[in-house]
Design a protein around this motif. Structure first.
Motif, PDB file in Angstrom:
ATOM      1  N   VAL B 254      47.475  28.636  31.417  1.00 49.41           N
ATOM      2  CA  VAL B 254      47.160  27.213  31.293  1.00 49.41           C
ATOM      3  C   VAL B 254      48.464  26.451  31.520  1.00 49.41           C
ATOM      4  O   VAL B 254      49.478  26.752  30.885  1.00 49.41           O
ATOM      5  CB  VAL B 254      46.603  26.890  29.885  1.00 49.41           C
ATOM      6  CG1 VAL B 254      46.422  25.388  29.706  1.00 49.41           C
ATOM      7  CG2 VAL B 254      45.293  27.636  29.651  1.00 49.41           C
ATOM      8  N   VAL B 257      47.023  20.287  29.838  1.00 45.24           N
ATOM      9  CA  VAL B 257      45.684  19.952  29.329  1.00 45.24           C
ATOM     10  C   VAL B 257      45.506  18.437  29.348  1.00 45.24           C
ATOM     11  O   VAL B 257      46.479  17.692  29.186  1.00 45.24           O
ATOM     12  CB  VAL B 257      45.469  20.504  27.888  1.00 45.24           C
ATOM     13  CG1 VAL B 257      45.501  22.024  27.891  1.00 45.24           C
ATOM     14  CG2 VAL B 257      46.502  19.950  26.910  1.00 45.24           C
ATOM     15  N   GLN B 263      39.581  18.393  30.439  1.00 44.76           N
ATOM     16  CA  GLN B 263      39.928  19.341  31.483  1.00 44.76           C
ATOM     17  C   GLN B 263      41.277  19.989  31.201  1.00 44.76           C
ATOM     18  O   GLN B 263      42.098  19.438  30.467  1.00 44.76           O
ATOM     19  CB  GLN B 263      39.967  18.642  32.852  1.00 44.76           C
ATOM     20  CG  GLN B 263      38.581  18.208  33.328  1.00 44.76           C
ATOM     21  CD  GLN B 263      38.583  17.623  34.718  1.00 44.76           C
ATOM     22  OE1 GLN B 263      39.524  16.935  35.102  1.00 44.76           O
ATOM     23  NE2 GLN B 263      37.534  17.886  35.481  1.00 44.76           N
ATOM     24  N   ALA B 264      41.452  21.157  31.789  1.00 45.57           N
ATOM     25  CA  ALA B 264      42.745  21.831  31.715  1.00 45.57           C
ATOM     26  C   ALA B 264      43.116  22.278  33.116  1.00 45.57           C
ATOM     27  O   ALA B 264      42.253  22.646  33.917  1.00 45.57           O
ATOM     28  CB  ALA B 264      42.672  23.035  30.780  1.00 45.57           C
ATOM     29  N   ALA B 319      36.785  21.873  30.202  1.00 40.72           N
ATOM     30  CA  ALA B 319      36.962  22.441  28.874  1.00 40.72           C
ATOM     31  C   ALA B 319      35.846  21.918  27.980  1.00 40.72           C
ATOM     32  O   ALA B 319      36.006  20.903  27.307  1.00 40.72           O
ATOM     33  CB  ALA B 319      38.343  22.088  28.335  1.00 40.72           C
ATOM     34  N   SER B 328      46.399  25.188  24.940  1.00 47.66           N
ATOM     35  CA  SER B 328      47.690  24.515  25.139  1.00 47.66           C
ATOM     36  C   SER B 328      48.394  25.121  26.341  1.00 47.66           C
ATOM     37  O   SER B 328      48.123  26.273  26.704  1.00 47.66           O
ATOM     38  CB  SER B 328      48.611  24.736  23.941  1.00 47.66           C
ATOM     39  OG  SER B 328      47.999  24.319  22.765  1.00 47.66           O
TER      40      SER B 328
END
Lengths: 356, 356
Positions: B254, B257, B263-264, B319, B328
């Protein structure tokens, strides 16, 4: 040329001309030209840029930055928000070259500030409407947090950067201009606010549609187009280029022909062209445009000879024109890809340069 | 596991179980099991098949045939109509291993007959409704022309082969069964006609949906499924597998974010997952399903956490679930690909096997 399987061919003369035109335009409009190398990912094509006077480049991954640093490039922006799992590699690169990274969250700035030994530059990535990555132009709180956290490490604030990828959804060259103009205005607004505190800030923008179509880069200090070196069907449709400016094609053998359904099977599938498509006005999907390949060159389209479906290795071609209907097993066709960046990535190992 | 960039992870226990189940089914239904290796393209995964008793395999290109011949496989069918630009390579391979090729035109048979030095087998590729490649079942003229031309070289007629790829368009398991049954019936009809002249002919069929869902292979002497070793979202939707049978995921960091738009951003784009998609019932596109990755394993989906768009290196994740909303920068997610064959091809060099 003895081509037995799908092979990416680059027309060196056309690609060099595309580079020359864009470099000249940047010089004329007084913006720094920092071309994106993610399209070609080729050390050899990189040399053509160098010979056109380019010294600063853009890449989209840490691995690509390392590849081009190894090839002697020493001013590189990684135009992808910092992946904090790669801070060690980024730090090692910063010790070798002049490196810029992108932040769109304070977590990223904090993670890099913690490990960075030698100075690196950073841009705040701004979301000017594409909604992929970036801080919204009005979100000063996040910007301040990034600036404050970054100050803990040897990180120099270079300015604001955006990718107005929404130009790819534009339905006319005028719509591209509109997006391009708005996007630059947003960056310029931010620069005005922050340049008192940070003199020397720049704004960086420049997707291929904007840079090709627009003739006014005001508000931008730097442009980073990439696709223009090869162009493709997507850019042709957007009006970014003429057919004769397309510099990349995938040369594919004809395996079989099916006259009863006006189709030909070619050796060239999703693992060569990618599954990127565009819509034909009749509602069908187009995975590439097939054109003749004779005398070691691809030619103008003869008609509506499209790739209509792709599986892993198979490509199905609609043989609409007289030329296409006359193909036999063993013949070669040139497929102009919908998206040359993806085809070039897939066929990195089979690239062939057509001599000038 | 120290994953810094998109990495294909294969769950060895699940993949071995998928192999065991399919091999057992083939044995029970008394068909030869000649799995397609185009999905994994991996010498190591090939060993799992060998340990399950497999000795004969299918590939989709001459290069893949050479790769597996080099790895010790000596009974290989290249399930792609002969590309007459590769006859020399095919001929060289036929001298090393027991090789079968496919013809769907007399030109192909003539080209190979001319250069082939040692014996090879061939199948007539039959188009039982997918309309990608193959001779139509009623087109005896083309079949006779192939047989007649092939007789000029050391070519042994092995039988009729099809790929009923139209099962991928089926909207229910019942529709898959219907396609599978009709396809086998067509091959069986041809075998009845020709086996007087050519005793020992076989019929070869078997896409993953048919082989997974059907429990009756009558009319088929050989099956060639490939995707089942990993399965994927496409197969899950078709009803070919359960979620717990999916053996491949792309583990992605990831990067950022964006809670305001749920959304990520992940590091994982079209060059890792391919642009294969499926439609969500709400009309949006799905480029992969994101699930938690903890303790070195991917887990059951938490909700509708889909990849909603991909560019070259960027993946945008919706997400939706509580888990996804808590991600995160620096966390890892597992993305179940829409089409594992394409993701595995793209990530051949970063594959990691999760230990049993």
């Amino acid at each position: 040329m003895d081509i037995c399987k799908p092979t990416l061919c680059i027309d060196e003369r056309i690609a060099r001309e595309n580079i020359r035109i864009m470099a000249a335009k940047a010089a004329r409009l007084r913006v720094q030209f920092r071309p994106h190398f993610k399209t070609h990912q080729s050390v050899e094509v990189g040399m053509w840029f160098r010979q056109a006077g380019v010294t600063a480049i853009t890449v989209s991954s840490v691995s690509m930055a390392r590849q081009f640093a190894d090839a002697g490039w020493n001013d590189i922006t990684i135009a992808f928000p910092l992946n904090i799992r790669e801070t060690e590699e980024v730090s090692a690169l910063a010790a070798r070259i002049k490196l810029n990274v992108l932040f769109d969250s304070p977590e990223q700035a904090a993670a890099l500030a913690k490990v960075l030994k030698q100075a690196a530059g950073f841009f705040i990535k701004v979301d000017t409407g594409y909604h992929r990555a970036g801080v919204l132009p009005g979100d000063r709180e996040t910007m301040e947090a990034i600036l404050s956290v970054a100050a803990a490490g040897p990180l120099d604030f270079r300015g604001f950067l955006t990718h107005a990828g929404q130009t790819y959804m534009a339905e006319s060259p005028e719509a591209v201009l509109q997006v391009s103009r708005e996007s630059r205005a947003r960056l310029e607004g931010l620069k005005e606010v922050y340049s008192g505190r940070f003199p020397g800030l720049i704004t960086s923008t420049g997707d291929t549609p904007s840079c090709s179509i627009d003739d006014d880069f005001s508000g931008a200090d730097e442009i980073r187009p990439g696709n223009f070196v090869y162009y493709d069907l997507m850019q042709l449709r957007l009006g970014s280029c003429r057919f004769g400016q397309i510099a990349a094609a995938v040369i594919c053998p004809v395996v079989s022909v099916y006259p009863s359904r006006n189709q030909a099977l070619i050796y060239g599938g999703a693992v060569h062209l990618s599954k990127e498509y565009q819509m034909h006005p009749d509602g069908s999907k187009i995975y590439g445009l097939a054109v003749p390949f004779t005398g070691g060159r691809w030619r103008l389209p003869e008609g509506e000879d499209y790739m209509v479906s792709l599986s892993q290795e198979h490509g199905m071609m609609r043989a609409g024109s007289r030329w296409a209907a006359s193909l036999s097993p063993g013949d070669l066709v040139a497929v102009i890809p919908v998206h040359s960046c993806l085809a070039a990535d897939l066929l990195k190992e089979t690239v062939t340069f057509l001599a000038q």
